[in-house]
Design a protein around this motif. Structure first.
Motif, PDB file in Angstrom:
ATOM      1  N   ASN A  70     -10.421   1.597  -8.572  1.00 50.48           N
ATOM      2  CA  ASN A  70      -9.044   1.924  -9.364  1.00 50.48           C
ATOM      3  C   ASN A  70      -8.597   3.360  -8.850  1.00 50.48           C
ATOM      4  O   ASN A  70      -7.269   3.282  -8.608  1.00 50.48           O
ATOM      5  CB  ASN A  70      -9.145   1.892 -10.800  1.00 50.48           C
ATOM      6  N   ALA A  71      -9.338   4.170  -8.635  1.00 49.15           N
ATOM      7  CA  ALA A  71      -8.770   5.669  -8.138  1.00 49.15           C
ATOM      8  C   ALA A  71      -8.140   5.567  -6.758  1.00 49.15           C
ATOM      9  O   ALA A  71      -6.957   6.006  -6.384  1.00 49.15           O
ATOM     10  CB  ALA A  71      -9.920   6.138  -8.116  1.00 49.15           C
ATOM     11  N   LYS A  72      -8.856   4.495  -5.946  1.00 49.42           N
ATOM     12  CA  LYS A  72      -8.140   4.564  -4.635  1.00 49.42           C
ATOM     13  C   LYS A  72      -6.800   3.731  -4.521  1.00 49.42           C
ATOM     14  O   LYS A  72      -5.919   3.940  -3.786  1.00 49.42           O
ATOM     15  CB  LYS A  72      -9.091   3.748  -3.506  1.00 49.42           C
ATOM     16  N   ALA A  73      -6.885   2.562  -5.311  1.00 43.98           N
ATOM     17  CA  ALA A  73      -5.607   1.811  -5.576  1.00 43.98           C
ATOM     18  C   ALA A  73      -4.441   2.646  -6.236  1.00 43.98           C
ATOM     19  O   ALA A  73      -3.344   2.869  -5.716  1.00 43.98           O
ATOM     20  CB  ALA A  73      -5.795   0.554  -6.419  1.00 43.98           C
ATOM     21  N   ALA A  74      -4.773   3.648  -7.095  1.00 37.62           N
ATOM     22  CA  ALA A  74      -3.954   4.418  -7.806  1.00 37.62           C
ATOM     23  C   ALA A  74      -3.364   5.497  -6.860  1.00 37.62           C
ATOM     24  O   ALA A  74      -2.071   5.700  -6.643  1.00 37.62           O
ATOM     25  CB  ALA A  74      -4.452   5.195  -9.016  1.00 37.62           C
ATOM     26  N   LYS A  75      -4.162   5.858  -5.907  1.00 34.74           N
ATOM     27  CA  LYS A  75      -3.969   6.920  -4.922  1.00 34.74           C
ATOM     28  C   LYS A  75      -2.765   6.354  -3.980  1.00 34.74           C
ATOM     29  O   LYS A  75      -1.895   7.040  -3.442  1.00 34.74           O
ATOM     30  CB  LYS A  75      -4.931   7.532  -4.139  1.00 34.74           C
ATOM     31  N   ALA A  76      -3.525   5.168  -3.433  1.00 34.67           N
ATOM     32  CA  ALA A  76      -2.460   4.324  -2.433  1.00 34.67           C
ATOM     33  C   ALA A  76      -1.012   3.743  -3.032  1.00 34.67           C
ATOM     34  O   ALA A  76       0.016   4.276  -2.381  1.00 34.67           O
ATOM     35  CB  ALA A  76      -2.969   3.038  -2.006  1.00 34.67           C
ATOM     36  N   TYR A  77      -0.887   3.430  -4.182  1.00 35.75           N
ATOM     37  CA  TYR A  77       0.315   3.327  -5.180  1.00 35.75           C
ATOM     38  C   TYR A  77       0.963   4.591  -5.031  1.00 35.75           C
ATOM     39  O   TYR A  77       2.473   4.531  -5.014  1.00 35.75           O
ATOM     40  CB  TYR A  77       0.241   2.588  -6.282  1.00 35.75           C
ATOM     41  N   ALA A  78       0.504   5.607  -5.615  1.00 36.43           N
ATOM     42  CA  ALA A  78       1.135   6.976  -5.710  1.00 36.43           C
ATOM     43  C   ALA A  78       1.999   7.430  -4.309  1.00 36.43           C
ATOM     44  O   ALA A  78       2.979   7.904  -4.172  1.00 36.43           O
ATOM     45  CB  ALA A  78       0.470   7.996  -6.359  1.00 36.43           C
ATOM     46  N   ALA A  79       1.090   7.030  -3.259  1.00 33.78           N
ATOM     47  CA  ALA A  79       1.436   7.642  -2.074  1.00 33.78           C
ATOM     48  C   ALA A  79       2.719   6.782  -1.550  1.00 33.78           C
ATOM     49  O   ALA A  79       3.779   7.298  -0.906  1.00 33.78           O
ATOM     50  CB  ALA A  79       0.588   7.634  -0.853  1.00 33.78           C
ATOM     51  N   LEU A  80       2.586   5.498  -1.968  1.00 28.08           N
ATOM     52  CA  LEU A  80       3.667   4.373  -1.599  1.00 28.08           C
ATOM     53  C   LEU A  80       4.909   4.735  -2.410  1.00 28.08           C
ATOM     54  O   LEU A  80       5.980   4.863  -1.566  1.00 28.08           O
ATOM     55  CB  LEU A  80       3.352   3.154  -2.038  1.00 28.08           C
ATOM     56  N   PHE A  81       4.882   5.130  -3.691  1.00 27.34           N
ATOM     57  CA  PHE A  81       5.883   5.416  -4.429  1.00 27.34           C
ATOM     58  C   PHE A  81       6.661   6.826  -3.900  1.00 27.34           C
ATOM     59  O   PHE A  81       7.899   6.876  -3.859  1.00 27.34           O
ATOM     60  CB  PHE A  81       5.508   5.658  -5.835  1.00 27.34           C
ATOM     61  N   GLN A  82       5.837   7.862  -3.609  1.00 26.11           N
ATOM     62  CA  GLN A  82       6.142   8.929  -2.993  1.00 26.11           C
ATOM     63  C   GLN A  82       7.060   8.556  -1.742  1.00 26.11           C
ATOM     64  O   GLN A  82       8.174   9.366  -1.411  1.00 26.11           O
ATOM     65  CB  GLN A  82       5.419  10.058  -2.758  1.00 26.11           C
ATOM     66  N   ALA A  83       6.562   7.846  -0.831  1.00 29.71           N
ATOM     67  CA  ALA A  83       7.314   7.628   0.292  1.00 29.71           C
ATOM     68  C   ALA A  83       8.596   6.984   0.105  1.00 29.71           C
ATOM     69  O   ALA A  83       9.813   7.070   0.790  1.00 29.71           O
ATOM     70  CB  ALA A  83       6.345   6.818   1.280  1.00 29.71           C
TER      71      ALA A  83
END
Length: 80
Positions: free
Chosen positions: A17-30
């Motif tokens: 879950n932590a990796k998925a959340a980090k990946a989604y956060a990076a996507l949203f920021q981009a």
């Protein structure tokens, strides 16, 4: 059984879950850094009812009345 356990552990490590959340956060920021595309509103006449959902009682409403309702909805949406 041991192979199953190893596979389950690898899956948990790769798809946490932590990796998925980090990946989604990076996507949203981009995405937030990108300039939004210019959008041209489409006129109501371009929209059609989905043919997968049969129209029953709507076919009995006169087109002029439908146009009045559509224009009322359109002008109301411009006010908000």
């Amino acid at each position: 059984q041991a192979q199953h356990e190893r596979g389950a552990q690898q899956a948990r490590a790769r798809f946490s879950n932590a990796k998925a959340a980090k990946a989604y956060a990076a996507l949203f920021q981009a995405l937030m850094q990108e300039t939004p595309p210019a959008v041209e509103p489409r006129p109501w006449r371009d929209f059609q009812a989905d043919p997968n959902f049969p129209q029953t009682w709507r076919r009995f409403i006169p087109p002029a009345l439908k146009d009045i309702v559509r224009s009322g909805l359109y002008s109301a949406s411009k006010r908000t």
